[in-house]
Scaffold this motif. Structure first.
Motif, short mmCIF file in Angstrom:
data_model
loop_
_atom_site.label_atom_id
_atom_site.label_comp_id
_atom_site.label_asym_id
_atom_site.label_seq_id
_atom_site.Cartn_x
_atom_site.Cartn_y
_atom_site.Cartn_z
N ALA A 59 0.91 -1.35 0.19
CA ALA A 59 0.01 0.11 -0.07
C ALA A 59 0.72 1.23 0.19
O ALA A 59 0.41 2.29 0.07
CB ALA A 59 -0.97 -0.11 1.22
N GLY A 60 2.18 1.09 0.01
CA GLY A 60 3.04 2.24 0.16
C GLY A 60 2.80 2.95 1.48
O GLY A 60 3.36 4.24 1.51
N ARG A 61 2.64 2.36 2.43
CA ARG A 61 2.38 3.12 3.93
C ARG A 61 3.82 2.97 4.55
O ARG A 61 4.05 2.13 5.52
CB ARG A 61 1.30 2.29 4.56
N TRP A 62 4.67 3.84 4.42
CA TRP A 62 6.25 3.85 4.85
C TRP A 62 6.02 4.24 6.38
O TRP A 62 6.81 3.77 7.04
CB TRP A 62 7.01 4.88 3.91
N ARG A 63 5.08 5.31 6.72
CA ARG A 63 4.86 5.57 8.27
C ARG A 63 4.71 4.21 9.00
O ARG A 63 5.28 3.99 10.08
CB ARG A 63 3.93 6.60 8.29
N GLU A 64 3.60 3.48 8.55
CA GLU A 64 3.24 2.37 8.94
C GLU A 64 4.34 1.19 9.26
O GLU A 64 4.62 0.48 10.18
CB GLU A 64 1.93 1.92 8.45
N VAL A 88 12.64 -1.90 3.29
CA VAL A 88 13.61 -1.01 2.31
C VAL A 88 12.69 -0.73 0.90
O VAL A 88 12.73 0.44 0.57
CB VAL A 88 14.78 -1.84 2.31
N ASN A 89 12.09 -1.54 0.32
CA ASN A 89 11.34 -1.58 -0.75
C ASN A 89 10.15 -0.43 -0.52
O ASN A 89 9.96 0.48 -1.56
CB ASN A 89 10.66 -2.80 -1.48
N CYS A 90 9.48 -0.63 0.49
CA CYS A 90 8.22 0.42 0.50
C CYS A 90 8.97 1.91 0.76
O CYS A 90 8.42 2.73 0.26
CB CYS A 90 7.51 0.09 2.03
N ILE A 91 10.03 2.12 1.66
CA ILE A 91 10.80 3.63 1.82
C ILE A 91 11.09 3.80 0.52
O ILE A 91 11.11 4.99 -0.02
CB ILE A 91 11.78 3.23 2.71
N ARG A 92 11.79 2.93 -0.30
CA ARG A 92 12.52 3.13 -1.59
C ARG A 92 11.47 3.88 -2.53
O ARG A 92 11.61 5.03 -3.28
CB ARG A 92 13.04 2.06 -2.14
N LYS A 93 10.25 3.22 -2.49
CA LYS A 93 9.27 3.50 -3.57
C LYS A 93 8.70 4.95 -3.06
O LYS A 93 8.31 5.78 -3.70
CB LYS A 93 8.17 2.45 -3.29
N SER A 94 8.41 5.17 -2.03
CA SER A 94 7.75 6.39 -1.08
C SER A 94 8.69 7.39 -0.91
O SER A 94 8.37 8.64 -1.13
CB SER A 94 7.23 5.95 0.25
N LEU A 95 9.72 7.31 -0.64
CA LEU A 95 10.88 8.42 0.01
C LEU A 95 12.12 8.55 -0.92
O LEU A 95 12.92 9.60 -0.81
CB LEU A 95 11.23 8.25 1.23
N GLY A 96 12.37 7.39 -1.65
CA GLY A 96 13.49 7.45 -2.48
C GLY A 96 14.74 6.53 -1.95
O GLY A 96 14.66 5.83 -1.03
N GLN A 97 15.75 6.53 -2.93
CA GLN A 97 16.80 5.49 -2.51
C GLN A 97 17.72 5.82 -1.25
O GLN A 97 18.11 4.85 -0.75
CB GLN A 97 17.80 5.38 -3.77
N ASP A 98 18.01 7.15 -1.34
CA ASP A 98 18.93 7.51 0.21
C ASP A 98 18.02 7.02 1.43
O ASP A 98 19.04 6.45 2.17
CB ASP A 98 19.25 8.77 0.04
N PRO A 99 16.96 7.38 1.74
CA PRO A 99 16.24 6.93 3.10
C PRO A 99 16.25 5.29 3.13
O PRO A 99 16.44 4.72 3.90
CB PRO A 99 14.86 7.60 3.00
N ALA A 100 15.95 4.78 1.86
CA ALA A 100 15.90 3.18 1.82
C ALA A 100 17.48 2.59 2.12
O ALA A 100 17.34 1.70 2.97
CB ALA A 100 15.46 2.52 0.41
N PHE A 101 18.42 3.24 1.72
CA PHE A 101 19.65 2.64 2.04
C PHE A 101 19.93 2.97 3.47
O PHE A 101 20.66 1.98 3.98
CB PHE A 101 20.63 3.50 0.89
N SER A 102 19.76 4.26 3.99
CA SER A 102 19.96 4.26 5.62
C SER A 102 19.18 3.39 6.25
O SER A 102 19.73 2.88 7.16
CB SER A 102 19.48 5.84 5.88
N LEU A 103 17.91 3.22 5.87
CA LEU A 103 17.29 2.09 6.59
C LEU A 103 17.85 0.57 6.54
O LEU A 103 18.04 -0.21 7.35
CB LEU A 103 15.84 1.86 6.09
N LEU A 104 18.36 0.39 5.32
CA LEU A 104 19.19 -0.76 5.20
C LEU A 104 20.27 -1.01 6.26
O LEU A 104 20.77 -2.07 6.71
CB LEU A 104 19.54 -1.22 3.96
#
Length: 169
Positions: A59-64, A88-104
């Motif tokens: 659902a693309g619900r990154w906050r949840e 990480v995939n949800c964050i990448r789709k919603s906020l971009g690659q940098d926040p996704a990489f930080s989460l990883l």
């Protein structure tokens, strides 16, 4: 219906319901059930956490998604590679690659104990994958077209003589 029949829900029934909601795109209901599970002081196992995270991812619900990871941290549950991959995939789709990489990066630390990067050597000639990147807690491989990811990971796990946690996207 369970209340009407005076039945009590257990983790298995919650898990089945959350998984069904995830499969049918009902993320709101999945999270409501997850909240009820916690309210009833039941423990969410890996299947329940994966279904809840996948529901949010779809659902693309990154906050949840981040809230679920916080619950996992509070419960001292180390997320699996699949769970982190979903987040990480949800964050990448919603906020971009940098926040996704930080989460990883945040979740790499618990995986360092079984760190394959410290012991990886060049794969044997009979291996059909190539190690393209090694870092503490992380090994990236490239496999030939037509070979399943599972086969390549099984070869790498055999080469390392260690179990692996995989994130594949």
């Amino acid at each position: 219906e369970m209340t009407e029949r005076r039945m009590t829900a257990d983790s298995i029934s919650y898990g089945a319901a959350i998984s069904a909601c995830e499969k049918h795109g009902r993320w709101q209901v999945a999270l409501a059930l997850f909240g009820s599970l916690l309210h009833n002081q039941l423990r969410a196992d890996e299947i329940i956490m994966s279904a809840a995270l996948s529901s949010c991812e779809q659902a693309g619900r990154w906050r949840e998604t981040l809230s679920l990871l916080t619950v996992m941290d509070e419960e001292r549950h180390v997320p699996s590679g699949i769970q982190v991959g979903s987040a990480v995939n949800c964050i990448r789709k919603s906020l971009g690659q940098d926040p996704a990489f930080s989460l990883l990066q945040r979740y790499r630390a618990p995986w360092l104990e079984n760190d394959p990067a410290r012991i990886v050597e060049t794969p044997s000639e009979r291996s059909s994958f190539e190690i393209i990147c090694r870092a503490p807690g992380l090994v990236a491989i490239s496999k030939p077209h037509g070979q399943s990811t599972e086969d390549a990971l099984n070869q790498l796990a055999a080469h390392l003589a260690k179990p692996l946690i995989a994130v594949s996207r």
